[in-house]
Design a protein around this motif. Structure first.
Motif, short mmCIF file in Angstrom:
data_model
loop_
_atom_site.label_atom_id
_atom_site.label_comp_id
_atom_site.label_asym_id
_atom_site.label_seq_id
_atom_site.Cartn_x
_atom_site.Cartn_y
_atom_site.Cartn_z
N HIS A 177 -9.74 1.19 0.47
CA HIS A 177 -10.21 2.55 0.24
C HIS A 177 -10.16 3.33 1.55
O HIS A 177 -10.57 2.80 2.59
CB HIS A 177 -11.62 2.54 -0.35
CG HIS A 177 -12.62 1.81 0.51
ND1 HIS A 177 -12.70 0.42 0.54
CD2 HIS A 177 -13.56 2.25 1.38
CE1 HIS A 177 -13.65 0.06 1.38
NE2 HIS A 177 -14.19 1.13 1.92
N GLY A 216 -11.00 4.27 -8.47
CA GLY A 216 -11.63 3.17 -9.18
C GLY A 216 -13.07 3.49 -9.54
O GLY A 216 -13.74 4.29 -8.88
N VAL A 245 -5.75 -1.10 -8.90
CA VAL A 245 -6.17 -0.93 -7.51
C VAL A 245 -5.58 -2.03 -6.63
O VAL A 245 -5.26 -3.12 -7.11
CB VAL A 245 -7.71 -0.93 -7.38
CG1 VAL A 245 -8.32 0.26 -8.08
CG2 VAL A 245 -8.30 -2.23 -7.87
N TRP A 258 -12.67 8.92 -3.19
CA TRP A 258 -13.18 7.63 -2.71
C TRP A 258 -14.41 7.81 -1.82
O TRP A 258 -15.34 7.02 -1.85
CB TRP A 258 -12.09 6.86 -1.96
CG TRP A 258 -11.19 6.06 -2.84
CD1 TRP A 258 -9.90 6.34 -3.19
CD2 TRP A 258 -11.50 4.83 -3.51
NE1 TRP A 258 -9.40 5.38 -4.02
CE2 TRP A 258 -10.36 4.44 -4.24
CE3 TRP A 258 -12.63 4.04 -3.56
CZ2 TRP A 258 -10.32 3.28 -5.00
CZ3 TRP A 258 -12.60 2.87 -4.33
CH2 TRP A 258 -11.46 2.51 -5.04
#
Length: 432
Positions: free
Chosen positions: A217, A223, A97, A287
């Protein structure tokens, strides 16, 4: 999730020691369990195997994105894995990430042992959640001075009268309290409690980043867990949050992967994303499910709590938790388990302030103001169209209206052309 059998031991109640004087001890009306980590891991792996998941052994080097596909490359290997979406579950190493701001968390540090002992003074049916007493440091002035400034507590799980888990924990500090310091404090505490270790079954060195900025994000890499900032910023808890959000993220991934298929052929053939914009939109949808706006607001409040805890010395910490555990079960249970919504957290904060002593209120006002301002700045973007969903909907409506107008315009134009043709044809026939 059907994981109840992965709890190794359950204690029906818990206890907190604040000091040996006025504040004393508090019993907590809540059971606590110890997760059997090997069994939990084995259970989850067995479920993956049963579902047909393919495992590849290797260490990830990097991920690359192009033409709507993501390709993971392994170190020291020619193996590459390609797919529509990539999920980073590498924990606090944050391997894949990306961050657009400096990651500067607080740290929860702990040194612990599972030991066979001659005896210990704790009740077998009670988990010791926190012990902030410092009587064991009376003859160690240097250690006591460090503990007054950066306090640590004992966390204990008695399995039997001769087997126990003991851990000296720094709730949160920046920088982290060193492991040798934590070990020295634990050994002094065990000596004061009269605990003589016969053998050590397991030794634990624990360092958990807490709070800090979230990864960028949305972004193309997804993630979960530590890599997605899901550690509770005020407590260090994460397992229940991660297990709770996993099905939500999985469902979101399934929904997003189905979107290209929805636009595919009438036969229903799978059609993966073919452009980066389409793949990015899919990742953004996941997300939004992992970090909905309400969760972002909740996390901002928890980071505010962490900021306060970072500044409290031993006496202030005791006063804080004296007020904290005097709240209703709904409030302190909900805070620890991250089940309170943002408005409920506001109520929690006001109740905490009302239940605090005058000195504790002053501490909260003086030491909490910078964190409060930071929280308000972090909350500001969530008051608008945080993920740009409303903008996307407006653009989609405009596109749909344009398409509808075009669809209507074509037959109208065709009809008009036909009418002109008929008129011309009729006119030619009359003249002849």
């Amino acid at each position: 999730m059907g994981l109840g059998d992965c709890l190794e031991v359950i204690w029906p109640k818990a206890k907190v020691f604040l000091d040996n004087d006025n504040l004393g001890a508090k019993f907590l009306s809540r059971p606590y369990g110890r997760v059997d980590r090997p069994k939990l891991k084995r259970t989850l792996l067995e479920r993956c195997v049963a579902a047909g998941v393919t495992f590849i052994t290797g260490k990830v080097d990097c991920v690359q994105h192009a033409d709507g596909r993501s390709t993971v490359k392994l170190q020291d290997s020619d193996v590459q894995v390609s797919g529509s979406l990539v999920l980073d579950a590498t924990g606090h190493s944050r391997r894949l990430v990306q961050y657009d701001k400096k990651f500067d968390p607080g740290y929860q540090g702990a040194y612990g042992i599972i030991a066979e002992v001659d005896d210990h003074p704790f009740d077998i049916d009670t988990m010791l959640f926190m012990d902030w007493r410092d009587d064991h440091l009376t003859d160690l002035p240097e250690v006591k001075a460090r503990n007054d400034k950066l306090p640590t507590f004992l966390y204990a799980m008695p399995f039997s009268k001769n087997k126990i888990f003991l851990e000296e924990t720094s709730l949160v500090a920046r920088p982290a309290v060193d492991f040798p310091d934590l070990k020295e404090r634990l050994e002094a505490r065990m000596k004061w409690l009269g605990i003589k270790v016969k053998s050590i079954e397991e030794e634990e060195y624990c360092l958990i980043p807490m709070g800090g900025v979230l990864p960028k994000h949305p972004q193309r890499v997804l993630g979960i867990g530590g890599t997605a900032g899901m550690v509770h910023p005020s407590t260090g808890f994460m397992v229940s949050r991660m297990l709770g959000v996993a099905p939500t993220i999985a469902d979101a991934i399934v929904d997003q992967l189905a979107k290209p298929t929805d636009k595919a052929t009438a036969t229903g053939a799978v059609a993966p994303p073919t452009t980066e914009s389409e793949a990015a939109a899919m990742a953004a949808g996941v997300w939004r499910s992992a970090w909905p706006v309400e969760r972002l607001r909740q996390r901002a409040f928890f980071c505010f709590g962490m900021d306060v805890l970072l500044k409290l010395n031993l006496e202030e910490t005791r006063n804080f938790f004296n007020a904290f555990f005097s709240l209703s079960d709904f409030h302190w249970h909900g805070f620890l388990s991250a089940r309170l919504g943002f408005m409920q957290l506001i109520s929690f904060g006001l109740s905490l302030f009302a239940n605090s002593s005058n000195q504790a209120r002053l501490d909260l006002l003086v030491k909490g103001l910078p964190g409060l301002l930071a929280m308000l700045l972090e909350l500001a973007p969530t008051l608008g169209d945080y993920y740009g969903v409303k903008k996307e909907l407006r653009q989609q409506r405009a596109a749909d209206l344009a398409a509808d107008s075009a669809a209507v315009a074509v037959p109208v134009a065709a009809a008009a052309a036909a009418a002109v043709g008929n008129s011309s044809s009729n006119g030619n026939g009359a003249s002849s």
